[in-house]
Design a protein around this motif. Structure first.
Motif, mmCIF file in Angstrom:
data_model
loop_
_atom_site.group_PDB
_atom_site.id
_atom_site.type_symbol
_atom_site.label_atom_id
_atom_site.label_comp_id
_atom_site.label_asym_id
_atom_site.label_seq_id
_atom_site.Cartn_x
_atom_site.Cartn_y
_atom_site.Cartn_z
ATOM 1 N N PHE A 225 0.835 -1.208 0.000
ATOM 2 C CA PHE A 225 0.000 0.000 0.000
ATOM 3 C C PHE A 225 0.872 1.260 0.000
ATOM 4 O O PHE A 225 0.565 2.229 -0.699
ATOM 5 C CB PHE A 225 -0.926 0.008 1.215
ATOM 6 C CG PHE A 225 -2.148 -0.858 1.055
ATOM 7 C CD1 PHE A 225 -3.170 -0.485 0.201
ATOM 8 C CD2 PHE A 225 -2.273 -2.032 1.775
ATOM 9 C CE1 PHE A 225 -4.304 -1.269 0.054
ATOM 10 C CE2 PHE A 225 -3.398 -2.828 1.638
ATOM 11 C CZ PHE A 225 -4.422 -2.449 0.770
ATOM 12 N N TYR A 226 1.939 1.232 0.777
ATOM 13 C CA TYR A 226 2.831 2.397 0.849
ATOM 14 C C TYR A 226 3.482 2.670 -0.511
ATOM 15 O O TYR A 226 3.533 3.809 -0.973
ATOM 16 C CB TYR A 226 3.901 2.168 1.921
ATOM 17 C CG TYR A 226 4.935 3.267 1.974
ATOM 18 C CD1 TYR A 226 4.603 4.539 2.420
ATOM 19 C CD2 TYR A 226 6.247 3.040 1.537
ATOM 20 C CE1 TYR A 226 5.553 5.571 2.458
ATOM 21 C CE2 TYR A 226 7.199 4.058 1.573
ATOM 22 C CZ TYR A 226 6.843 5.316 2.030
ATOM 23 O OH TYR A 226 7.767 6.317 2.050
ATOM 24 N N LYS A 227 3.966 1.594 -1.139
ATOM 25 C CA LYS A 227 4.614 1.760 -2.447
ATOM 26 C C LYS A 227 3.604 2.267 -3.486
ATOM 27 O O LYS A 227 3.935 3.125 -4.310
ATOM 28 C CB LYS A 227 5.226 0.436 -2.915
ATOM 29 C CG LYS A 227 6.612 0.180 -2.360
ATOM 30 C CD LYS A 227 7.306 -0.933 -3.134
ATOM 31 C CE LYS A 227 8.747 -1.088 -2.668
ATOM 32 N NZ LYS A 227 9.467 -2.113 -3.450
ATOM 33 N N LEU A 228 2.409 1.723 -3.454
ATOM 34 C CA LEU A 228 1.373 2.181 -4.381
ATOM 35 C C LEU A 228 1.110 3.673 -4.199
ATOM 36 O O LEU A 228 0.999 4.431 -5.163
ATOM 37 C CB LEU A 228 0.071 1.398 -4.158
ATOM 38 C CG LEU A 228 -0.018 0.024 -4.814
ATOM 39 C CD1 LEU A 228 -1.198 -0.751 -4.242
ATOM 40 C CD2 LEU A 228 -0.145 0.133 -6.324
ATOM 41 N N SER A 229 1.015 4.085 -2.940
ATOM 42 C CA SER A 229 0.746 5.487 -2.642
ATOM 43 C C SER A 229 1.861 6.396 -3.153
ATOM 44 O O SER A 229 1.600 7.451 -3.740
ATOM 45 C CB SER A 229 0.559 5.681 -1.134
ATOM 46 O OG SER A 229 0.234 7.024 -0.848
ATOM 47 N N THR A 230 3.105 5.974 -2.963
ATOM 48 C CA THR A 230 4.227 6.810 -3.416
ATOM 49 C C THR A 230 4.311 6.864 -4.942
ATOM 50 O O THR A 230 4.656 7.893 -5.511
ATOM 51 C CB THR A 230 5.562 6.304 -2.839
ATOM 52 O OG1 THR A 230 5.739 4.923 -3.188
ATOM 53 C CG2 THR A 230 5.595 6.444 -1.334
ATOM 54 N N ILE A 231 3.966 5.752 -5.604
ATOM 55 C CA ILE A 231 3.975 5.753 -7.077
ATOM 56 C C ILE A 231 2.934 6.728 -7.602
ATOM 57 O O ILE A 231 3.217 7.568 -8.468
ATOM 58 C CB ILE A 231 3.721 4.336 -7.636
ATOM 59 C CG1 ILE A 231 4.941 3.442 -7.384
ATOM 60 C CG2 ILE A 231 3.430 4.396 -9.137
ATOM 61 C CD1 ILE A 231 4.727 1.990 -7.762
ATOM 62 N N TYR A 232 1.714 6.613 -7.077
ATOM 63 C CA TYR A 232 0.646 7.528 -7.519
ATOM 64 C C TYR A 232 1.027 8.985 -7.227
ATOM 65 O O TYR A 232 0.757 9.876 -8.031
ATOM 66 C CB TYR A 232 -0.671 7.183 -6.816
ATOM 67 C CG TYR A 232 -1.414 6.029 -7.435
ATOM 68 C CD1 TYR A 232 -1.796 6.055 -8.775
ATOM 69 C CD2 TYR A 232 -1.769 4.914 -6.680
ATOM 70 C CE1 TYR A 232 -2.492 5.000 -9.345
ATOM 71 C CE2 TYR A 232 -2.462 3.849 -7.248
ATOM 72 C CZ TYR A 232 -2.818 3.900 -8.570
ATOM 73 O OH TYR A 232 -3.514 2.859 -9.135
ATOM 74 N N TYR A 233 1.654 9.203 -6.082
ATOM 75 C CA TYR A 233 2.061 10.555 -5.702
ATOM 76 C C TYR A 233 3.057 11.125 -6.709
ATOM 77 O O TYR A 233 2.926 12.270 -7.171
ATOM 78 C CB TYR A 233 2.676 10.523 -4.303
ATOM 79 C CG TYR A 233 3.009 11.877 -3.724
ATOM 80 C CD1 TYR A 233 2.025 12.647 -3.108
ATOM 81 C CD2 TYR A 233 4.303 12.383 -3.784
ATOM 82 C CE1 TYR A 233 2.331 13.895 -2.561
ATOM 83 C CE2 TYR A 233 4.619 13.613 -3.248
ATOM 84 C CZ TYR A 233 3.626 14.366 -2.635
ATOM 85 O OH TYR A 233 3.928 15.594 -2.109
ATOM 86 N N ASN A 234 4.051 10.313 -7.063
ATOM 87 C CA ASN A 234 5.068 10.768 -8.012
ATOM 88 C C ASN A 234 4.520 10.916 -9.428
ATOM 89 O O ASN A 234 5.130 11.600 -10.257
ATOM 90 C CB ASN A 234 6.270 9.813 -8.001
ATOM 91 C CG ASN A 234 7.076 9.919 -6.727
ATOM 92 O OD1 ASN A 234 7.254 11.006 -6.180
ATOM 93 N ND2 ASN A 234 7.546 8.790 -6.212
ATOM 94 N N LEU A 235 3.378 10.280 -9.685
ATOM 95 C CA LEU A 235 2.709 10.448 -10.982
ATOM 96 C C LEU A 235 1.761 11.650 -10.976
ATOM 97 O O LEU A 235 1.142 11.966 -11.987
ATOM 98 C CB LEU A 235 1.916 9.179 -11.337
ATOM 99 C CG LEU A 235 2.746 7.940 -11.706
ATOM 100 C CD1 LEU A 235 1.830 6.732 -11.869
ATOM 101 C CD2 LEU A 235 3.548 8.169 -12.974
ATOM 102 N N GLY A 236 1.639 12.289 -9.794
ATOM 103 C CA GLY A 236 0.779 13.466 -9.684
ATOM 104 C C GLY A 236 -0.672 13.152 -9.401
ATOM 105 O O GLY A 236 -1.527 14.037 -9.473
#
Length: 504
Positions: A225-236
């Protein structure tokens, strides 16, 4: 008086009868329970055969509760779970079957196949070997041998994939994990490692797919979940980032990484929502300030800076700050030249600046990427009309005011120019004729721009005073006739020319 010994003797004589009654009652309860379990088993089998899985499951639940040592009840329930696609729930039931009846070959073979799909290769191989050592049917023997061979091959592939991963050869590792996951479809570790390969390769969509699967396959997978959140964050994508980090905190409210990230995403999300509300309320300057705050909150993620500038471009264009809008929009288009929304906003700003040819270019470019956008079509047609109009007569230019000018500014400019170009001010016949034409243009400009309906038409590229226009022909003709026929009030003094104009 009755002695104690006599009473005790009497009681002892009844004990055998009491024990017989208790035994009879126990046997009755036992028989009743067994009958109930059998009924549930029978009903469960019928419902399973009819495809009514939820109802069948209820009956097998009851059978298991009624007789926790009935291995067939566990096996039937496992069968329903598998039919429902709930392999995680089936596995404990199959293990209980094998515990109760170690020689139940079919249950062991099914468990081995589930373990193989989960990537638990050593446990799967152990079960396959035990099946082969028991007394399996020909089909069971063939299946076990085939799967055992496959398990050995996957063990080799996993070792190779992890070696490639550790060597940072992510392309090769991803390909090798593909082969592993083709069989071990529920292998969480392999999916997480392949997701990391995809991240390193910049293929975020594929990484997201693997991590989403991993978060479901492992019930307490906070890291996924944490990795998913950071990926989406870096994608804006701040909204999806917030959803995923909340999933992490549901599993572990004290997770340090997730909580820290949650605070950052929540702050950013709130600022963006607030900015969008301001745009909806047409408070464009406040919206610009809010999006500038977004860039300060997250200066390191390019996508958020780009999003903020895109929306600032929109707010400036809507707020009639054309020059600033063009500058910001152009900055966005350097990074994202096919951004249709920004192309439309810059085109609108160009229209406001009367740079119609540039506006047409932007609308045409936007149309290439969004063919069916009605707003683009209408904007392009308007810009083309305004370009054509600008090559003829422009009432704003005649009065020397901007397209955004208020009525007071228009009247003020009109009065100044009307006084300057009044024909009475000129004696030379040629100059007087020139002044007369100029004076009519000024009066027409004032009439069009102070009338909301006519101004709207003009702003959309239609000249209400154009004699070629059906709508404007009669009005125009009446105005020119009035120039020669009116004998009325002259606000600028006496002379051979008498004009009647209404100063609003």
């Amino acid at each position: 008086m009755v002695s104690i010994e006599h009473v005790a003797h009497k009681i002892l004589t009844y004990v055998p009868y009491v024990l017989v009654l208790i035994d009879m009652r126990y046997e009755g309860v036992k028989c009743g329970r067994e009958a109930s379990v059998d009924n549930h088993m029978e009903m469960g089998k019928k419902l399973l055969a009819a495809g009514q899985l939820a109802d069948a499951l209820s009956h097998f639940h009851a059978a298991v509760d009624g007789d926790p040592k009935n291995y067939m009840a566990f096996y039937r329930r496992a069968t329903v779970y598998l039919a429902m696609g709930k392999s995680k729930a089936a596995l404990p039931d199959l293990s209980r079957v094998i515990e109760l009846k170690p020689d139940f070959t079919s249950a062991r073979l099914q468990r081995a196949n589930l373990l193989l799909k989960q990537g638990r290769l050593d446990e799967a191989e152990s079960d396959f070997k035990k099946v082969l050592k028991s007394n399996p049917s020909d089909k069971e023997k063939m299946d076990a041998q085939s799967q055992l061979t496959k398990s050995d091959e996957i063990q080799r592939l996993v070792a190779q994939a992890r070696s490639s991963f550790n060597s940072k050869d992510y392309v090769t590792a991803a390909s090798q994990f593909d082969a592993v996951i083709e069989t071990c479809i529920w292998d969480v570790t392999s999916r997480e490692m392949r997701a990391e390969c995809f991240i390193q390769m910049g293929e975020m969509g594929k990484a997201i797919s693997d991590l989403k699967a991993a978060s479901k396959l492992k019930s307490d997978n906070t890291q996924a979940f944490y990795k998913l959140s950071t990926i989406y964050y870096n994608l804006g994508d701040h909204e999806m980032s917030l959803n995923e980090v909340r999933g992490c905190l549901k599993l572990d409210p004290d997770h340090k990484q997730c909580y820290s990230h949650y605070k950052q995403v929540k702050k950013l999300n709130k600022q963006i929502q607030s900015a969008e509300e301001l745009i909806q309320e047409q408070r464009y300057e406040d919206a610009v300030s809010k999006y500038e705050a977004v860039m300060k909150t997250e200066p390191n993620v390019h996508h958020f800076s780009l999003l903020a500038k895109e929306r600032i471009c929109h707010a400036l264009a809507q707020g009639q700050q054309a020059s600033k809008a063009i500058s910001v929009c152009s900055e966005v288009l350097e990074s994202d030249p096919q951004n249709v929304n920004v192309l439309k906003d810059r085109a609108e700003a160009y229209v406001q600046e009367e740079q119609y040819e540039e506006a047409i270019k932007d609308y045409e470019s936007a149309a290439q990427h969004s063919e069916n956008d009605r707003q683009i079509k209408e904007g392009l047609e308007r810009a083309q009309r305004l370009l054509k109009q600008s090559q003829k007569r422009d009432y704003y230019k005649i009065l020397g005011v901007k397209r955004t000018a208020q009525k007071k500014e228009i009247i003020k400019a009109y009065r100044k120019l009307a006084q300057q170009w009044h024909p009475d001010n000129f004696q030379d016949p040629v100059e007087k004729k020139k002044a007369e034409k100029k004076f009519i243009d000024i009066a027409q400009a004032k009439e069009v721009l102070t009338d909301p309906e006519m101004r709207t038409k003009f702003d959309h590229g239609e000249d209400p005073m154009d004699p070629e226009s059906q709508q404007g022909h009669r009005h125009h003709q009446h105005f020119h006739e009035g120039f020669h026929s009116f004998q009325g009030f002259n606000p600028f003094g006496s002379g051979p020319f008498n004009f009647k104009f209404n100063f609003n």
